[in-house]
Design a protein around this motif. Structure first.
Motif, PDB file in Angstrom:
ATOM      1  N   TYR A 726      48.805 -93.832  62.112  1.00  0.00           N
ATOM      2  CA  TYR A 726      48.710 -93.369  60.729  1.00  0.00           C
ATOM      3  C   TYR A 726      48.292 -91.906  60.656  1.00  0.00           C
ATOM      4  O   TYR A 726      48.660 -91.182  59.730  1.00  0.00           O
ATOM      5  N   PHE A 727      47.514 -91.507  61.648  1.00  0.00           N
ATOM      6  CA  PHE A 727      47.121 -90.110  61.718  1.00  0.00           C
ATOM      7  C   PHE A 727      48.369 -89.234  61.791  1.00  0.00           C
ATOM      8  O   PHE A 727      48.513 -88.248  61.066  1.00  0.00           O
ATOM      9  N   GLU A 728      49.267 -89.640  62.678  1.00  0.00           N
ATOM     10  CA  GLU A 728      50.511 -88.904  62.828  1.00  0.00           C
ATOM     11  C   GLU A 728      51.350 -88.917  61.575  1.00  0.00           C
ATOM     12  O   GLU A 728      52.003 -87.929  61.244  1.00  0.00           O
ATOM     13  N   LYS A 729      51.359 -90.080  60.904  1.00  0.00           N
ATOM     14  CA  LYS A 729      52.201 -90.194  59.705  1.00  0.00           C
ATOM     15  C   LYS A 729      51.640 -89.383  58.556  1.00  0.00           C
ATOM     16  O   LYS A 729      52.271 -89.238  57.509  1.00  0.00           O
ATOM     17  N   GLY A 730      50.413 -88.919  58.709  1.00  0.00           N
ATOM     18  CA  GLY A 730      49.824 -88.083  57.677  1.00  0.00           C
ATOM     19  C   GLY A 730      49.013 -88.842  56.644  1.00  0.00           C
ATOM     20  O   GLY A 730      48.894 -88.420  55.499  1.00  0.00           O
ATOM     21  N   ASN A 731      48.473 -89.987  57.045  1.00  0.00           N
ATOM     22  CA  ASN A 731      47.581 -90.698  56.121  1.00  0.00           C
ATOM     23  C   ASN A 731      46.270 -89.910  56.030  1.00  0.00           C
ATOM     24  O   ASN A 731      45.546 -89.789  57.013  1.00  0.00           O
ATOM     25  N   GLY A 779      52.466 -78.594  70.606  1.00  0.00           N
ATOM     26  CA  GLY A 779      52.464 -77.357  69.840  1.00  0.00           C
ATOM     27  C   GLY A 779      52.951 -77.600  68.429  1.00  0.00           C
ATOM     28  O   GLY A 779      53.289 -78.706  68.050  1.00  0.00           O
ATOM     29  N   GLY A 780      52.963 -76.576  67.654  1.00  0.00           N
ATOM     30  CA  GLY A 780      53.428 -76.709  66.272  1.00  0.00           C
ATOM     31  C   GLY A 780      52.441 -77.512  65.453  1.00  0.00           C
ATOM     32  O   GLY A 780      51.255 -77.627  65.788  1.00  0.00           O
ATOM     33  N   ALA A 781      52.941 -78.122  64.375  1.00  0.00           N
ATOM     34  CA  ALA A 781      52.066 -78.846  63.451  1.00  0.00           C
ATOM     35  C   ALA A 781      51.368 -80.007  64.149  1.00  0.00           C
ATOM     36  O   ALA A 781      50.172 -80.248  63.938  1.00  0.00           O
ATOM     37  N   MET A 782      52.137 -80.726  64.967  1.00  0.00           N
ATOM     38  CA  MET A 782      51.576 -81.882  65.656  1.00  0.00           C
ATOM     39  C   MET A 782      50.479 -81.447  66.608  1.00  0.00           C
ATOM     40  O   MET A 782      49.398 -82.060  66.657  1.00  0.00           O
ATOM     41  N   GLY A 783      50.754 -80.394  67.341  1.00  0.00           N
ATOM     42  CA  GLY A 783      49.764 -79.858  68.271  1.00  0.00           C
ATOM     43  C   GLY A 783      48.471 -79.503  67.554  1.00  0.00           C
ATOM     44  O   GLY A 783      47.377 -79.846  68.015  1.00  0.00           O
ATOM     45  N   ASP A 784      48.606 -78.861  66.403  1.00  0.00           N
ATOM     46  CA  ASP A 784      47.422 -78.480  65.621  1.00  0.00           C
ATOM     47  C   ASP A 784      46.634 -79.688  65.203  1.00  0.00           C
ATOM     48  O   ASP A 784      45.409 -79.740  65.306  1.00  0.00           O
ATOM     49  N   LYS A 785      47.373 -80.673  64.740  1.00  0.00           N
ATOM     50  CA  LYS A 785      46.722 -81.895  64.267  1.00  0.00           C
ATOM     51  C   LYS A 785      45.833 -82.494  65.341  1.00  0.00           C
ATOM     52  O   LYS A 785      44.699 -82.887  65.100  1.00  0.00           O
TER      53      LYS A 785
END
Lengths: 791, 188
Positions: A726-731, A779-785
């Motif tokens: 869910y973290f990845e999905k942007g919850n 990297g990118g948005a996912m990396g930042d997250k």
């Protein structure tokens, strides 16, 4: 003891006879070498006297005969060379009649006769006529038969046939025919004389001897068949009637059977076809004990092969009305032989059916007629008990299936089901399986509701309990195989037109509903899926079909489905029913029918609550409910809330804590659907995950208390993975801090004193951490997250 | 070179009468070293048939399987590869790639073979390769519309696996292949 004595004696007599022949032959040869006619005649007569014996069986007599025959050939050569003996053949003919005993006299006469005919000094017909009459003097069966056989042998190449050198004025093929027929008649009379009388052992011996002689008689028919001058007309007018007359009048069972068979074998099929009526007309006139059905079967077999090898003669078959004649003949035979057992009659019809299928496969009316005749035979009799008769009926019913690969053709035979009705229930089921097997092998398809109805009537032995079924015979494996076959066949019932398809489904349903609780778990699922496929087809169609009064609609089909699955409650089969309800719910969802879908879910839940008690079954069931519910998007808020609330509630109430935990975190997905307008309720997702965590904790503590060590940390790792999901999905409710916390928790648990080291959960955790690392490095948005998560 | 047949979701006789004839003629005993079956056969006859193709048969339980003793998951090692097997109805959301990835991590396998959706899939993600052989009979699925019958043949050779997918489309068998390589000591 006695028999072997007798055989020994026979061997002795035979040896004596052969010695006698050899002895006289020696002197005869000397006479021939010195051209001494008188001496030659004297010694040949003596030689031939050995054939006057009555002591030998045909088998042994034949050996003696052959020796004599060989010697007579040498004599004949001598006779032919007039310059050697100086006697004209006419005089010779007179001379040999002075021989003392009748048998040698006649053998010599025949031998001279052969030379006489060859010399052409007299018409062949005159000599032949004389010889065939003179032979009447020998009335002893064995001696007479061999004598006449000799006559037949030496005359064979001297018959005044068309195109032969012996044909001339007054010498015609008719004379040849007349001669052979007469010889044949006389031989048959002699043969029949060897009556089967007396005690069994004597009778058996006599029968064996008669059989040894039969080819001598049959040879005449063979000779007739070789006469070139016999055309169809001659055969029809003269040959056949005379032969049949002899066959019928001799009133001897053995002779009649053999000669009919011989007749059919030696003459061409074309002739039989054209004389069918006459030939068949003789059959009822034969002795009642003659195995006429084998004769008729042979005839039909030959005619079928004839048709198969020369398709151009097929019109002839129709022209002579072969089928009608054969059918009538069989009917007559059965009528005349009133005590013929059922198996005999059915076997006859099997032959006729084989004939019909090969010669007139397109005449379904003929095929049906044959079946109808069988129905008549089987009626007024109790159900078949004779296993041979049953086998024949099965053969009868299987024949059309094999011939017509399209099952629908066989389904049009109105008498087919009537024949099946006469089978006992065991065989009925076997036949039903044969029918289904035929459908599956030929990959046939039944596409009209009417035909489906007929089919299911035919296989009703499998569909429901019939009278006469005995309960104790139910073998489970066999039963399962039968029902699975029925299930399979349901899938080949199909029509592109939805209206017709619905009719088919209703017809099938009507039949399987009579099957009772044992059969429904097998037959309901295929019907349900057939209906679901139809619904899917209709989904893409919009609006009503023009002109249809009561069109097939998904709604109607769902109603049908509901009633059908409900029947499973009588079995009872709650787990299966639950699965089927869920399938329907999903289908209803795809059709946008909210109330229908809701109702199906309700049914599923009711089953879960009331019928599914086994804990393992409950786990699977709840996951199926959750999985289905997760995919449905047709519900409005209220309905959805009710259902999800139920699902989560039941998840938390499963027996084992780990199961509870897993079901609850599965429920989290009910509140997050990844498509565009899918629900994305982050808070409720978190609630589920937190609840799952609490349960996992409780599970750990329980393990501590009850087993002295905490259980594996697998559950925590699973929940961690869900958090990551869910973290990845942007919850937004799932924070990296929460994840971090979980990671630490797991690490702590793994390192604690009470921890049970577990390779699997260790590996799982390691994989998970590796995954986090992988995401960080993206990297990118996912990396930042993922940056904030420390592993 | 080890040939592994991945097959499942036949649903015989509930949803289909039999394997397509063209598949049947291709699947001949003695050519395959292992069969891994995702489940939902559903009856013993199908089990026996698969067993006759190859004695090394691994099956996991589908929700319609007659035999309830099949395990929920199974791990097998073939050559250099660890292969995980699970029907997939247990993983919610059904067919969700990320959730399947979690299962893959849990089983710690290079290749995860799973079914339930009746749709062929073969893809690579961080944890490894996921393969869904689809439904060998093209059985009805609530999840996938227009199912074509399909199965998968994996050719395992050292660190390389070639995945052949056989699909029956409009009466013709079409074959496609995908290559995967595994780096030594780590997962793919």
């Amino acid at each position: 003891m006695m028999i072997s004595d007798a055989i020994e004696d026979e061997d002795k007599w035979l040896a004596e006879g052969i010695a006698g022949i050899q002895h006289n032959a020696f002197y005869m040869h000397r006479a021939l070498d010195s051209d001494n006619l008188r001496e030659a005649l004297k010694y040949s007569a003596q030689l031939l006297s050995e054939l006057r014996t009555s002591r030998l069986s045909p088998h042994k007599y034949y050996e003696l005969y052959m020796r004599a025959f060989d010697e007579l050939r040498k004599l004949e050569m001598f006779f032919k060379e007039e310059e050697r003996h100086g006697c004209s053949v006419m005089d010779l003919y007179e001379l040999v009649q002075h021989a003392g005993n009748v048998l040698p006299r006649l053998y010599l006469l025949c031998t001279v006769g052969s030379v006489y005919i060859k010399s052409k000094e007299a018409p062949a017909k005159d000599v032949l006529k004389d010889l065939v009459e003179m032979c009447r003097a020998v009335q002893h069966p064995i001696r007479g038969l061999f004598l006449r056989s000799y006559l037949a042998q030496i005359s064979r190449d001297k018959l005044p046939d068309i195109g032969s050198e012996y044909e001339g004025d007054g010498d015609t093929v008719m004379d040849a025919v007349e001669f052979v027929l007469q010889n044949f008649s006389e031989m048959n009379k002699l043969w029949v004389r060897m009556e089967l009388q007396g005690p069994a052992r004597v009778r058996d011996k006599m029968e064996k001897e008669r059989n040894e002689l039969r080819d001598l008689v049959g040879k005449n028919l063979h000779v007739l068949s070789q006469i070139e001058g016999i055309d169809l007309d001659l055969y029809k007018e003269t040959v056949l009637p005379r032969v049949l007359e002899q066959v019928v009048n001799c009133k001897d069972e053995l002779a009649q059977y053999y000669l009919m068979d011989c007749l059919i074998q030696v003459f061409p099929d074309e002739y039989h076809l054209q004389t069918l009526e006459t030939l068949l007309g003789a059959c009822p006139q034969l002795q009642p004990t003659v195995d006429i059905k084998t004769v008729l079967s042979q005839l039909m077999e030959r005619l079928s092969s004839y048709a198969a090898s020369s398709p151009e003669v097929l019109p002839e078959f129709l022209q002579v009305e072969a089928f009608a004649k054969l059918s009538a003949a069989i009917g007559k035979v059965i009528e005349t032989q009133g005590d013929m057992p059922v198996v005999g009659a059915i076997t006859l019809y099997v032959s006729l059916l084989t004939f019909t299928l090969r010669v007139h496969p397109d005449r379904l009316d003929y095929v049906d007629q044959v079946l109808g005749s069988c129905v008549k035979i089987l009626s007024n009799k109790p159900k078949l008990e004779d296993s041979r008769a049953t086998k024949q009926v099965v053969a009868l019913l299987s024949a059309p299936l094999e011939k017509y690969s399209d099952i629908v053709t066989s389904l049009t035979l109105s008498n087919y089901p009537r024949v099946m009705d006469h089978l006992d229930s065991g065989t009925n089921k076997i036949m039903a399986m044969v029918i289904i097997q035929s459908i599956m092998t030929n990959q046939a398809c039944v596409s009209s509701a009417d035909k489906v109805d007929v089919l299911f009537e035919l296989i009703k032995g499998l569909i429901k309990d019939l009278e006469g079924d005995s309960d104790d015979e139910l073998d489970e494996e066999d039963f399962n195989e039968e029902q699975n076959s029925v299930a399979r066949v349901i899938h080949v019932l199909y029509n592109d037109d939805p209206e017709e398809m619905l009719k088919i489904i209703c017809t099938v349903r009507k039949h399987i509903m009579t099957g009772g609780p044992k059969r429904l778990p097998f037959t309901v699922p295929p019907l349900v899926f057939s209906a679901l496929k139809l619904i899917r087809r209709l989904q893409n169609q919009d609006g009503d079909v023009a002109g249809e009064e009561d069109p097939a609609t998904p709604k109607k089909i769902f109603q049908l489905l509901n009633q059908t699955i409900e029947a499973l409650s009588y079995v009872p089969s709650p787990e299966l029913a639950l699965r089927l309800y869920l399938q329907c719910a999903e289908a209803a969802n795809d059709c946008d029918l909210e109330p229908v879908a809701y109702d199906f879910f309700t049914q599923a839940f009711v089953l879960y609550e009331e019928e599914i008690a086994d804990s393992k079954a409950q786990v699977t069931a709840i996951h199926l409910i959750i999985g289905t519910l997760q995919r449905t998007n047709v519900f409005g808020v209220e309905n959805r809330d009710t259902l999800t609330h139920k699902a989560t509630g039941y998840s938390a109430k499963l027996l084992k804590k780990p199961d509870q935990c897993r079901a609850v975190y599965a429920c989290s997905h009910l509140f997050w659907v990844d498509d565009q307008d899918g629900i994305k309720d982050g808070e409720r997702v978190l609630l589920c995950l937190k609840r799952a965590l609490r349960i996992a904790n409780a599970a750990q503590q329980m393990a501590n208390v009850t087993r002295g060590s905490s259980g594996p940390v697998t559950l925590f790792v699973e929940i961690l993975n869900k958090y990551l999901y869910y973290f990845e999905k942007g919850n937004p409710q799932i924070t990296s801090a929460a994840i971090q916390g979980l990671i630490e928790l797991i690490k702590t648990e793994m390192q604690s004193d009470t921890a049970t080291p577990d390779q699997i959960s260790d590996a799982f955790f390691a994989c998970t951490l590796r995954y986090i690392q992988f995401q960080k490095q993206k990297g990118g948005a996912m990396g930042d997250k993922f940056d904030t998560i420390k592993v | 070179m080890v040939l592994v047949l991945a097959i499942g979701d036949l649903h015989i006789p509930h949803r289909a009468p039999d394997l397509p004839a063209k598949f049947k003629s291709m699947l001949v005993p003695g050519k395959i070293q292992h069969i891994i079956c995702t489940g939902n056969l559903c009856i013993k006859e199908v089990h026996d048939y698969l067993k006759s193709l190859c004695p090394s048969l691994h099956i996991t339980r589908g929700e319609y399987d007659e035999d309830s003793r099949y395990p929920e998951t199974k791990t097998i090692t073939i050559g250099q590869f660890k292969i995980g097997l699970c029907h997939g109805h247990q993983v919610v959301p059904w067919g969700d790639l990320d959730s399947l990835a979690m299962l893959q991590r849990q089983l710690d396998v290079d290749i995860l073979v799973t079914g339930h959706t009746h749709q062929f899939k073969a893809y690579k993600h961080e944890a490894g390769v996921v393969i869904n052989p689809g439904s060998a009979t093209g059985a009805y699925s609530s999840i996938t519309y227009d199912v074509n019958p399909s199965f998968v043949l994996m050719d395992i050779d050292g660190l390389r696996v070639v995945v052949y997918v056989y699909e029956l489309i409009d009466g013709e068998v079409k074959v496609d292949k995908i290559d995967f390589k595994k780096t030594p000591t780590t997962t793919i």
